[in-house]
Design an enzyme around this catalytic site. Sequence first.
Site, short mmCIF file in Angstrom:
data_model
loop_
_atom_site.label_atom_id
_atom_site.label_comp_id
_atom_site.label_asym_id
_atom_site.label_seq_id
_atom_site.Cartn_x
_atom_site.Cartn_y
_atom_site.Cartn_z
N HIS A 185 0.81 -1.23 0.00
CA HIS A 185 0.00 0.00 0.00
C HIS A 185 0.84 1.27 0.00
O HIS A 185 0.40 2.34 0.44
CB HIS A 185 -0.93 -0.01 1.23
CG HIS A 185 -2.29 0.56 0.95
ND1 HIS A 185 -2.74 1.73 1.51
CD2 HIS A 185 -3.30 0.10 0.17
CE1 HIS A 185 -3.98 1.98 1.11
NE2 HIS A 185 -4.34 1.00 0.29
N HIS A 284 -7.35 -3.19 -10.32
CA HIS A 284 -7.72 -2.72 -8.99
C HIS A 284 -9.22 -2.48 -8.96
O HIS A 284 -9.78 -1.91 -9.88
CB HIS A 284 -6.96 -1.42 -8.74
CG HIS A 284 -7.20 -0.78 -7.41
ND1 HIS A 284 -7.97 0.35 -7.25
CD2 HIS A 284 -6.73 -1.09 -6.18
CE1 HIS A 284 -7.97 0.71 -5.98
NE2 HIS A 284 -7.23 -0.14 -5.30
#
Length: 381
Positions: A185, A284
């Site tokens: 992340h 994503h």
Amino acid sequence: MKIVSMDTFLVPPRWLFLRIRTDEGITGWGEPVVEGRAETVRAAVAELADYLIGEDPLRIEDHWQVLTKGGFYRGGPVLSSAVAGIDQALWDIAGKAAGLPVHQLLGGPVREKVRMYAWIGGDRPAEVAELAVAQIEAGFTAVKMNGSAELTAIDTPARTMEVVQRVAAVREAIGEHHDLVVDLHGRASTAMARRLLPMLEPYLPLFVEEAVLPEHSRNLAALATSTSIPLATGERLFSRWDFRDVIGHGIAVAQPDVSHAGGISEVRRIAAMAETYDVTMAPHCPLGPISLASSLQLAFTIPNFLIQEQSVGIHYNQGNDVLDYLLDPAPLTFPGGYATRSTRPGLGIEIDEAEVERMARQGHRWRSPLWRHADGSFAEW
């Protein structure tokens, strides 16, 4: 056929939906949103509507060119996400007008089912192994976890081992016949990523996502040569020009988001560019049903597709979930961990307009969490 109206709906938990209506009674749906900046994207959609009202919705490519380039200032997450949702809705209209699913308009399917993965959290909870087992028992063949909580630029051995031990626990729980994705992340510096990646190699992640922040993408090539783990990035890249700087420079997996990176039209082009560098696609998609349906239409047509993210039950979905806004949840259910190809027209889903309008009256003001280090300084979330 002409576009007669464009309406946006802020719906919980954190989404923005777009409805485009035509004078022939065909309605298309899109999901233009930046998480935590939904109102800003909404304003961008309203500005772009000044051009689109009265236009032929089937001139999708011409509209894409005008919307992305006609305002002189280009790019960025807000404009690209606004265009993305519009593009999805226009493809939805085109499919419904033709009586065909969007993937048929894109050249037809190259597969009959799409492999999905499920989220299990991982940044805070200690029970990631149990969560992973639950998803495997639910039929999924792959899970994704956050690799860490906040990390300092060069963190302690103890914090480093926390990451490794958490990944090791999930691998032991799910065994060698299932896949594990680790999402850093952007929380790790290049130095921490260089330290962590070799330590994670024994657990054979399918890939590690955002090993470094997108602004440090130039370091991915060096990281890739230092580890056998496939590296993935792309959720914060918004065009094929953004991806040009990472595809061919070390990544193994590209992760554009169909609600951020210019929609179906642009993600398809990114996939074609990635294929020339032997890079696979794992789009994503931690968002709502329209974004997921759009992603699946692409997944059925992309030869270099790897696996698809989905957000049913994800920890962000507090109060409302992906299936709540559908008249029929069947197209977004995944028996055996796969989405089955549907011949339903357009994006393949039916939005419950009454529920969308009802929940839009409630709205939301979702914002990204703000993390800080022990010394009070800002920490990457």
